[in-house]
Each structure stands twice: as structure tokens, then as C-alpha cells.
Design an enzyme around this catalytic site. Structure first.
Site, PDB file in Angstrom:
ATOM      1  N   CYS A   1     -52.188  25.234  -4.410  1.00  0.00           N
ATOM      2  CA  CYS A   1     -50.987  26.322  -5.336  1.00  0.00           C
ATOM      3  C   CYS A   1     -52.569  27.407  -6.221  1.00  0.00           C
ATOM      4  O   CYS A   1     -51.980  28.174  -5.751  1.00  0.00           O
ATOM      5  CB  CYS A   1     -51.036  25.355  -6.546  1.00  0.00           C
TER       6      CYS A   1
ATOM      7  N   GLU B   1     -48.153  22.433 -14.302  1.00  0.00           N
ATOM      8  CA  GLU B   1     -48.709  23.538 -13.002  1.00  0.00           C
ATOM      9  C   GLU B   1     -48.017  23.716 -12.149  1.00  0.00           C
ATOM     10  O   GLU B   1     -47.119  22.693 -11.379  1.00  0.00           O
ATOM     11  CB  GLU B   1     -50.113  22.874 -12.604  1.00  0.00           C
TER      12      GLU B   1
HETATM   13  P1  NAP Z   1     -42.468  19.507  -6.204  1.00  0.00           P
HETATM   14  O1  NAP Z   1     -40.370  19.191  -4.948  1.00  0.00           O
HETATM   15  O2  NAP Z   1     -41.079  19.956  -7.090  1.00  0.00           O
HETATM   16  O3  NAP Z   1     -41.995  18.012  -6.309  1.00  0.00           O
HETATM   17  C1  NAP Z   1     -43.172  17.671  -7.617  1.00  0.00           C
HETATM   18  C2  NAP Z   1     -43.426  16.163  -8.047  1.00  0.00           C
HETATM   19  O4  NAP Z   1     -41.908  16.382  -8.906  1.00  0.00           O
HETATM   20  C3  NAP Z   1     -43.181  15.295  -6.731  1.00  0.00           C
HETATM   21  O5  NAP Z   1     -43.600  14.071  -7.400  1.00  0.00           O
HETATM   22  C4  NAP Z   1     -41.617  15.183  -6.675  1.00  0.00           C
HETATM   23  O6  NAP Z   1     -41.182  13.749  -6.291  1.00  0.00           O
HETATM   24  C5  NAP Z   1     -40.946  15.473  -8.479  1.00  0.00           C
HETATM   25  N1  NAP Z   1     -40.115  15.079  -8.247  1.00  0.00           N
HETATM   26  C6  NAP Z   1     -39.294  16.085  -7.989  1.00  0.00           C
HETATM   27  N2  NAP Z   1     -37.731  15.892  -8.648  1.00  0.00           N
HETATM   28  C7  NAP Z   1     -38.222  14.848  -9.938  1.00  0.00           C
HETATM   29  C8  NAP Z   1     -37.149  14.808 -10.553  1.00  0.00           C
HETATM   30  N3  NAP Z   1     -35.960  14.971 -10.992  1.00  0.00           N
HETATM   31  N4  NAP Z   1     -37.823  13.752 -12.176  1.00  0.00           N
HETATM   32  C9  NAP Z   1     -38.823  13.842 -11.989  1.00  0.00           C
HETATM   33  N5  NAP Z   1     -40.320  13.994 -10.619  1.00  0.00           N
HETATM   34  C10 NAP Z   1     -39.071  15.108 -10.312  1.00  0.00           C
HETATM   35  O7  NAP Z   1     -43.435  19.633  -5.365  1.00  0.00           O
HETATM   36  P2  NAP Z   1     -44.153  19.342  -4.070  1.00  0.00           P
HETATM   37  O8  NAP Z   1     -43.383  19.805  -2.859  1.00  0.00           O
HETATM   38  O9  NAP Z   1     -44.334  18.596  -3.940  1.00  0.00           O
HETATM   39  O10 NAP Z   1     -45.317  20.325  -4.445  1.00  0.00           O
HETATM   40  C11 NAP Z   1     -45.544  22.178  -3.672  1.00  0.00           C
HETATM   41  C12 NAP Z   1     -45.447  22.742  -4.638  1.00  0.00           C
HETATM   42  O11 NAP Z   1     -46.316  22.684  -5.614  1.00  0.00           O
HETATM   43  C13 NAP Z   1     -45.869  24.435  -4.318  1.00  0.00           C
HETATM   44  O12 NAP Z   1     -45.013  25.148  -5.383  1.00  0.00           O
HETATM   45  C14 NAP Z   1     -46.936  24.607  -4.941  1.00  0.00           C
HETATM   46  O13 NAP Z   1     -47.391  25.588  -5.752  1.00  0.00           O
HETATM   47  C15 NAP Z   1     -47.461  23.400  -6.177  1.00  0.00           C
HETATM   48  N6  NAP Z   1     -48.842  23.215  -6.592  1.00  0.00           N
HETATM   49  C16 NAP Z   1     -49.594  23.548  -8.048  1.00  0.00           C
HETATM   50  C17 NAP Z   1     -50.279  23.003  -8.851  1.00  0.00           C
HETATM   51  C18 NAP Z   1     -50.779  23.966  -9.775  1.00  0.00           C
HETATM   52  O14 NAP Z   1     -52.046  22.960 -10.283  1.00  0.00           O
HETATM   53  N7  NAP Z   1     -50.769  24.656 -10.612  1.00  0.00           N
HETATM   54  C19 NAP Z   1     -50.534  22.655  -7.893  1.00  0.00           C
HETATM   55  C20 NAP Z   1     -50.274  22.026  -6.351  1.00  0.00           C
HETATM   56  C21 NAP Z   1     -49.094  22.308  -6.534  1.00  0.00           C
HETATM   57  P3  NAP Z   1     -40.458  13.330  -4.878  1.00  0.00           P
HETATM   58  O15 NAP Z   1     -42.093  13.818  -4.273  1.00  0.00           O
HETATM   59  O16 NAP Z   1     -40.533  12.103  -4.788  1.00  0.00           O
HETATM   60  O17 NAP Z   1     -39.097  13.989  -4.513  1.00  0.00           O
END
Ligand code: NAP
Length: 523
Positions: free
Chosen positions: A295, A256
Site C-alpha cells: 500500500c 487503511e
Molecule cells: P480487498 O479485496 O479489498 O480485500 C481485503 C480484505 O477484505 C480481505 O480479507 C477480503 O477477504 C476482505 N473482504 C472482501 N469483501 C468482504 C466483505 N464483503 N466482508 C468482509 N470482508 C471482506 O483487498 P486486497 O486485494 O486483499 O488488498 C489489496 C488492497 O489493499 C490494495 O488496494 C492496497 O492498496 C490495500 N492495502 C492497503 C493497506 C494500508 O495499510 N492502507 C495495506 C495493504 C493493502 P477475502 O480475501 O476472503 O475476499
């Protein structure tokens, strides 16, 4: 300072190094630190597989449903405490916090209610029995069974409660043990949720583990029965998708991700009409709720050229009156972005949008927030832009600015033209359309439906009824094609089936009927 511990292998693990600090985004005060340093991820998987999986599978679907109901209840009982933590760590106003916290509880309760259709221990079947021989005695049908692996849940920073609850509800109902990993920057709330559920003793041992901090080598240890459900940015998703182990083991991987959602005003809507007002109300809410860090928030506003001036003027007025600041102040309508990194990224994104669009409202820069010390806090005011060349505005269709930011895009009023613009984002989670012209809506659906996961129609009949396009309800599918990740969550039993294996079972029809109990999934 509080240290967030991971709950792994049946105990709380206290890390000693590699800490990430968690900050109050309204004041920049340090709240806690988190790290998963020292966690043995092999032991995490073994604990889930040896203890949690068998215990969950030994329960009937009805018993698992009752377990979800208890989770919902214990979280609801701590609602006020969670709202406070959410304000501190996520910068949410009371209504933003409740969107996350009550939404999580409601999703657990909904999935609890779905289990009622499986009384008597019936297997979950898919479709009717089909004859496979001339006499019809030999036949087949499809059944769903629990996967015997671990559900690894990686969540985004913006919904620490709902994100945890919606994924856990589906996996636990399916009979899979969960390892949940909140985004580190806002892990305070999710950590407390897990603690509340564990303290209440409503889950069997090994059914729920928590990682605060990095996932270490967890993903490199997964097998074919495991499922990863990821929510976050498309960039992180793409990186994880390329993981060698995920590819060779063919672990199921649901994504997602980002979405440049469009709100479309159709040409039948007259300025000042009830549907025009509904459109404005929805746009303002979807831009400013959780400071646009959803999102499902609207990023692109598709407006017939004849209505552009009226919409621009009305939005300028409404968005201009939003009070941005520390949600501890009652006068505040919209809180800060969740971290300095989110603010930096949003400000950079607004600069990119200005390649193709002009700023109508907002400075595009950090501002001081009401009730916060000068120079402190990650505040961004509601920001409205306008791109005169809608098709040529590539940055507007490509750059997700994760904040209270949207761009007006004029079009000629044709449904096909609106659908074409909507599709330019390469796949979205939700598209909202405002119209009472069914022919126009039908044409829009025909042209654009395959590029979005959900179409939300606002019309005169839905005024006061619809919950807004931003609400991802458990009854409806959440997910979208292409850039939105291609995943499917929620949508009733569809969300549960992510954690199950579908197989065909063939044999004597009488035996198949007795084996399956002839039950159908409840919706
Ligand atoms: P993100 O930076 O991609 O991080 C998402 C998750 O991935 C966090 O828990 C992060 O952990 C983890 N992560 C990052 N690198 C990783 C790796 N190498 N291995 C395992 N886990 C890893 O996104 P965000 O800034 O939290 O969220 C914002 C984004 O999420 C936006 O683009 C939004 O559109 C999207 N979003 C989508 C939905 C949906 O349902 N489609 C819902 C909400 C948000 P750490 O925090 O420890 O780095």
C-alpha cells in the site's frame, strides 16, 4: 489437500464446503483450501466477550505487554518456516518475506515495550488535570479505558504476518479480544501464525480467534463497543462502510485502503549526486519490493522537467536489470503477483494508465518467470510509464495498479506545483520528497501536507539511515486521508487508542490524582 480451519469458540472448526483454493503464484500449484462455512459468528463474538475480554482486562498493561513480547518471540522462533510458507503462498523473495515477518515481530516487540510506562497499574491519562472551579479543588482530566467489545481485523493479502501482528498488538495491549480474518488467497501464512501463538499458550482463552474464509454475518452482529479495523481496497471499504449494522450500532470502523503514493524529486538535486542516487535506489526498491504489492509503494514519480531524461534513463537501466521469477531461485530479485486476479487487475490497470501515459519499460503483460514452468505463474516485469501532461493524466492520479508499476510525471520545479500534483490522488498514505533545500521542502509541506498521512524526506543526512518510505514503522502514524481510508494505525499509543474509549472524569482533584496514579502515556 490441506484445509485451513478457523479457530473459533475455543476450538478448530473444520469446514465441509464453499472452499476457496490457495495457490502458489509462481507455479500455480494448489496449496490448500479454506472456508468458514458453518462457523457460528454469534458464538465467536460471545466467546470473545465472555472469555477473552474479561481475561485481558484483568491483566495489567505491563502483563499485556509481556504477552506481546512472548508472541513476538514465538513467531521469531518459527521465522524460517514462515519464510517458506510466504514464498509458497505469497511468492515472496527472502527479503520480501522478512519485510513482512520480521516487521510483524518487531511491531509486537515495540508495543510490548510501550507497556513499560504503566508500571503500578496506573490508568492511561490524556493531558494534564485541569481546574474546573474557582478554588481549583473541583477539576477534570481525560482517561482512556478498554472498550468492552471485540476487535475484528480484516486484512489485505499482501502482509499476512505484519497485518495480523500490527493490529493484534494494538488491540491486545488495549485489552480487547481479537477476531482476525486474513485475505483468503494468502491465508496460509496468517493461519500458521495464529496456530503458533495458540500452541505456545501465551494468550488467555478467547483473546484470539481466526476466520479463514468469509466473515459471514459477523459484521451484522457488531455492537457499539466493537471495533473493525479494515485493510484492503477502497472499493471493499466503501461497501463495508455502508453496512446497516455498522451504521446503526456506530461500531468504530478504521480503514487503511488504496494509495497512489508519490515520490517527489526537488529541483536542487543534481544528476549523479548522492541524493539523486538515493532517489533512484528508493524508487527501484519501492516499485519492486513485494512486486509492488505494498500500500506504501510509489506509483507516481514527480520529476522536474530539467531532470526527466536523466531520471528516465537511470530508471530504465536499473529496473531493466531486475530478474523476475520464482523466488525459490537465488538469482531472482522479484517474485510474481499474488494471484491470477491480481495479475489480471494489474494488466487492466496498465491499459488504463496508457490512456494518459506511454509505456517506457515493460510489456504491460504477463511474462514467464525465471525458474517457473513456461506459461505458469503470475509474473509482471517492472513497468515504467511517462505522462507528458501531468495534470491532465487523470488515470495516473486515479488508478492504483497494485504491482511493480509507476509513472513519471514532469513538473516545473515549483514546490506548490509538486504538492498540487501529489494532492490530485485524493489522499495518500505516504509521500517521499528528495531534497536538501529546506525552504523548498517547507513550501511543499505547507501546500500538500494535509493530503498525505506521512512525509518521508530523503536528504544527504539520511543516506544509509532512512528505511525507505515503504516501511510503516510502529512509532509513526500509518494511514492517510481521503482515498487512503482516513484511518490511523500505529503511531505509538495512537494505534492502541483505536481500541480504547476516551472519557472525561471530573471530581475532587485529590481523588482524581489517586484514581489515575497521575501517569502519562509512554511514547
Ligand atoms: P480487498 O479485496 O479489498 O480485500 C481485503 C480484505 O477484505 C480481505 O480479507 C477480503 O477477504 C476482505 N473482504 C472482501 N469483501 C468482504 C466483505 N464483503 N466482508 C468482509 N470482508 C471482506 O483487498 P486486497 O486485494 O486483499 O488488498 C489489496 C488492497 O489493499 C490494495 O488496494 C492496497 O492498496 C490495500 N492495502 C492497503 C493497506 C494500508 O495499510 N492502507 C495495506 C495493504 C493493502 P477475502 O480475501 O476472503 O475476499
Amino acid at each position: 489437500m490441506k484445509t485451513l480451519e478457523s479457530y473459533v469458540d475455543g476450538r478448530w472448526h473444520e469446514p465441509t464446503s464453499d472452499f476457496v483454493t490457495l495457490i502458489n503464484p509462481s507455479t500455480e500449484e494448489v496449496l490448500a483450501q479454506a472456508s468458514s462455512r458453518g462457523v457460528d459468528f454469534g458464538a465467536v463474538l460471545q466467546y470473545a466477550k465472555r472469555r477473552g475480554g474479561p481475561a485481558l482486562r484483568a491483566m495489567s498493561l505491563v502483563e499485556r505487554g509481556a504477552m506481546l513480547k512472548s508472541m513476538s518471540k514465538v513467531l521469531r522462533e518459527k521465522r524460517d518456516e514462515l519464510l517458506d510458507l510466504s514464498r509458497l503462498n505469497n511468492g515472496t523473495t527472502p527479503s520480501d518475506g522478512s519485510f513482512d515477518i520480521d516487521g510483524g515481530g518487531a511491531t509486537l516487540a515495540y508495543y510490548a515495550s510501550l507497556a513499560r510506562g504503566f508500571e503500578g497499574g496506573a490508568l492511561m491519562t490524556d493531558g494534564a488535570a485541569v481546574p474546573l472551579s474557582r478554588s481549583g479543588e473541583f477539576g477534570g482530566r481525560h482517561i482512556w479505558v478498554s472498550r468492552r467489545g471485540v476487535a475484528v481485523h480484516i486484512n489485505a493479502f499482501n502482509f499476512p504476518v505484519w497485518g495480523f501482528a500490527e493490529k493484534a498488538a494494538a488491540a491486545l495491549l488495549a485489552g480487547m479480544p481479537v477476531v482476525t480474518k486474513p485475505a483468503t488467497s494468502t491465508a496460509l501464512v496468517a493461519q500458521r501464525c495464529v496456530e503458533i501463538v495458540l500452541e505456545a499458550g501465551v494468550l488467555p482463552d478467547g483473546a484470539l480467534q481466526l476466520i479463514c474464509g468469509s466473515t459471514g454475518d459477523l459484521l451484522d452482529r457488531l455492537g457499539p463497543q466493537d471495533v473493525v479495523a479494515f485493510t484492503g481496497s477502497a472499493a471493499t471499504a466503501a461497501r463495508l462502510r455502508r453496512g446497516e449494522r455498522l451504521i446503526t450500532a456506530n461500531s468504530r470502523f478504521n480503514v487503511e485502503a488504496d494509495s497512489l503514493n508519490a515520490a517527489v524529486l526537488a529541483p536542487d538535486v543534481k544528476t549523479g549526486s548522492p541524493v539523486f542516487e538515493l532517489f533512484l535506489d528508493d524508487v527501484v526498491r519501492e516499485m519492486t519490493q513485494k512486486a509492488g504489492q505494498k500500500c506504501t509503494a510509489v506509483r507516481r514519480l514527480l520529476i522536474p522537467g530539467s531532470l526527466l531524461t536523466d531520471v528516465r534513463d537511470a530508471l530504465e537501466g536499473r529496473l531493466g536489470s531486475i530478474v523476475t521469477g520464482n523466488p525459490a531461485e537465488v538469482a531472482v530479485d522479484m517474485g510474481p503477483l499474488a494471484s491470477s486476479q491480481q495479475l489480471e487487475d494489474a494488466v487492466a490497470g496498465i491499459v488504463e494508465l496508457q490512456q494518459d501515459a506511454r509505456l517506457i519499460l515493460g510489456s504491460g503483460k504477463r511474462v514467464d518467470g525465471v525458474g517457473s514452468p513456461a506459461g505458469k505463474g503470475f509474473f509482471l516485469e517492472p513497468t515504467l510509464l511517462e505522462a507528458p501532461d501531468s495534470r491532465g493524466a487523470t488515470a495516473v492520479h486515479d488508478r492504483e495498479v497494485f504491482g511493480p508499476v509507476a509513472t513519471l510525471l514532469p513538473y516545473d520545479g515549483a514546490a506548490a506545483a509538486a504538492a498540487d500534483l501529489m494532492s490530485m490522488a485524493g489522499g495518500t498514505l505516504v509521500t517521499s520528497v528528495y531534497s536538501d533545500d529546506e525552504e523548498w521542502i517547507g513550501a511543499f509541506v505547507e501546500c500538500g501536507a494535509s493530503d498525505t498521512g506521512r512525509i518521508y524526506i530523503g536528504s544527504e543526512a539520511t543516506i544509509g539511515e532512512g528505511l525507505g518510505s515503504g516501511a510503516a514503522l510502529p512509532q509513526s502514524l500509518h494511514g492517510g486521508p481521503g482515498r487512503a481510508g482516513g484511518g490511523e494505525e500505529l503511531g505509538g499509543m495512537v494505534g492502541v487508542q483505536l481500541y480504547m474509549q476516551r472519557l472525561a472524569i471530573q471530581g475532587g482533584q485529590g481523588m482524581l490524582g489517586r484514581l489515575t496514579g497521575e501517569s502519562q502515556p509512554a511514547e
